[in-house]
Design a protein around this motif. Structure first.
Motif, short mmCIF file in Angstrom:
data_model
loop_
_atom_site.label_atom_id
_atom_site.label_comp_id
_atom_site.label_asym_id
_atom_site.label_seq_id
_atom_site.Cartn_x
_atom_site.Cartn_y
_atom_site.Cartn_z
N UNK A 1 0.84 -1.20 0.00
CA UNK A 1 0.00 0.00 0.00
C UNK A 1 0.88 1.26 0.00
N UNK A 2 1.92 1.24 0.84
CA UNK A 2 2.85 2.39 0.86
C UNK A 2 3.44 2.62 -0.52
N UNK A 3 3.87 1.56 -1.15
CA UNK A 3 4.55 1.67 -2.44
C UNK A 3 3.60 2.11 -3.55
N UNK A 4 2.37 1.63 -3.52
CA UNK A 4 1.43 1.92 -4.62
C UNK A 4 0.64 3.19 -4.42
N UNK A 5 0.31 3.51 -3.18
CA UNK A 5 -0.72 4.54 -2.96
C UNK A 5 -0.18 5.87 -2.45
N UNK A 6 1.08 5.87 -1.97
CA UNK A 6 1.56 7.08 -1.32
C UNK A 6 2.86 7.56 -1.94
N UNK A 7 2.88 8.84 -2.29
CA UNK A 7 4.12 9.48 -2.72
C UNK A 7 4.60 10.37 -1.60
N UNK A 8 5.76 10.01 -1.00
CA UNK A 8 6.26 10.76 0.16
C UNK A 8 7.21 11.88 -0.28
N UNK A 9 7.06 13.03 0.36
CA UNK A 9 7.99 14.14 0.16
C UNK A 9 8.41 14.63 1.54
N UNK A 10 9.72 14.63 1.79
CA UNK A 10 10.22 14.98 3.12
C UNK A 10 10.94 16.32 3.08
N UNK A 11 11.10 16.90 4.26
CA UNK A 11 11.81 18.18 4.38
C UNK A 11 13.22 18.10 3.79
N UNK A 12 13.92 16.99 4.08
CA UNK A 12 15.33 16.87 3.67
C UNK A 12 15.50 16.02 2.42
N UNK B 1 2.21 7.53 -9.86
CA UNK B 1 0.80 7.92 -9.83
C UNK B 1 0.10 7.45 -8.55
N UNK B 2 0.59 7.92 -7.40
CA UNK B 2 0.01 7.49 -6.12
C UNK B 2 -1.37 8.10 -5.91
N UNK B 3 -2.13 7.51 -4.99
CA UNK B 3 -3.45 8.06 -4.65
C UNK B 3 -3.30 9.40 -3.92
N UNK B 4 -2.25 9.51 -3.10
CA UNK B 4 -2.01 10.78 -2.41
C UNK B 4 -0.53 11.14 -2.42
N UNK B 5 -0.26 12.43 -2.47
CA UNK B 5 1.08 12.96 -2.20
C UNK B 5 1.07 13.44 -0.76
N UNK B 6 2.05 12.97 0.01
CA UNK B 6 2.09 13.27 1.44
C UNK B 6 3.41 13.97 1.74
N UNK B 7 3.33 15.24 2.12
CA UNK B 7 4.54 16.05 2.25
C UNK B 7 4.68 16.56 3.68
N UNK B 8 5.83 16.30 4.32
CA UNK B 8 6.11 16.78 5.68
C UNK B 8 7.09 17.95 5.60
N UNK B 9 6.62 19.15 5.87
CA UNK B 9 7.45 20.37 5.81
C UNK B 9 8.27 20.43 4.52
N UNK B 10 7.61 20.37 3.35
CA UNK B 10 8.36 20.26 2.09
C UNK B 10 9.21 21.48 1.76
N UNK B 11 8.91 22.63 2.39
CA UNK B 11 9.69 23.83 2.10
C UNK B 11 10.62 24.18 3.27
N UNK B 12 10.64 23.31 4.29
CA UNK B 12 11.35 23.63 5.53
C UNK B 12 12.84 23.84 5.39
N UNK B 13 13.45 23.19 4.39
CA UNK B 13 14.90 23.31 4.23
C UNK B 13 15.27 24.30 3.11
#
Ligand SMILES: Nc1ncnc2c1ncn2[C@@H]1O[C@H](COP(=O)(O)OP(=O)(O)OP(=O)(O)O)[C@@H](O)[C@H]1O
Ligand SMILES: [Mg+2]
Length: 224
Positions: free
Chosen positions: A83-94, A162-174
């Motif tokens: 599910x993580x691999x197919x459905x979620x696109x992660x974007x992290x601060x760093x 093409x994930x179901x959601x893009x999930x970003x944690x403080x994407x502009x923080x750095x």
């Protein structure tokens, strides 16, 4: 259609003695398909804890979570990996790019992990790289790119499957102000194209770029 449905989510951590730390308190939250939501809260309010649960990287203590038709609260570990691999696109601060891989290799990797052929993965990655204006940087390593460019590579990597959601944690923080604004403009464009985005931030100015904001304070969610 709700793509994220969280009902009565609680998260406790063990603390010293018999005490338990109640970090997420009865969270109820729905995110519709195509929405762009900001979750705004101060340090220590539970943002990363909530992001880890939405991203299926950590278990809730109790509650109901449905992500794009999958019942996460009762899913097994091996399903969560898929599910993580197919459905979620992660974007992290760093950014979290692989330093020894170039831009193309970083973006191709999640597609190969899903079993796509190298040719198909390459073709899709190049399309995404072009769309994000990184065509001239395809063979560069992360340390040969600016912070803003590295974050765009991370966004391309998140987006390419093409994930179901893009999930970003403080994407502009750095990032400096201008590169941060570029990333926020890009999010707006991706949302206009139909992508669902959940962005976590402590910065009220950053949150104004989203369509809707909810506040998290001391583990509780408030609609604004
Ligand atoms: N693994 C853990 N064990 C125990 N307590 C934890 C753990 N992770 C987080 N906490 C506690 O949970 C609370 C929320 O932490 P969290 O990391 O979710 O906050 P945050 O809103 O992301 O903060 P920041 O903006 O500083 O990143 C904090 O009080 C923190 O100390
Ligand atoms: Mg955090």
């Amino acid at each position: 259609m709700a793509i994220i449905e969280l009902k009565n989510i609680n998260k406790y951590y063990d603390a010293a003695g018999d005490e338990k730390l109640h970090v997420l308190k009865d969270i109820n939250l729905e995110v519709q398909k195509g929405e762009y939501l900001a979750i705004l809260g101060p340090s220590g309010s539970g943002k990363s804890t909530l992001m880890n649960i939405i991203g299926c990287m950590d278990h809730m203590s109790d509650g109901y979570y449905c992500l794009d038709g999958e019942l996460i609260h009762e899913a097994k570990e091996k399903d969560l990996v898929r599910i993580r691999n197919e459905k979620i696109g992660f974007i992290f601060q760093k950014y979290h790019l692989i330093p020894t891989y170039n831009v193309l290799q970083n973006i191709v990797m999640p597609l190969l992990m899903r079993g796509m052929t190298l040719n198909e993965a390459r073709e899709r990655s190049v399309d995404t790289i072009d769309m994000l204006g990184l065509g001239q940087r395809i063979t560069h390593k992360p340390n040969e790119l600016s912070g803003g460019q590295q974050q765009r590579v991370a966004i391309a990597r998140a987006l390419v499957g093409e994930p179901a959601i893009l999930l970003a944690d403080e994407p502009t923080g750095a990032l400096d102000r201008n590169s941060g604004l570029e990333v926020l403009k890009l999010f707006k464009r991706l949302n206009d194209m139909g992508n669902t985005i959940v962005m976590i931030t402590h910065d009220a100015d950053v949150a104004t770029h989203a369509q809707r904001t909810v506040k998290i304070v001391d583990g509780e969610i408030f609609e604004l």
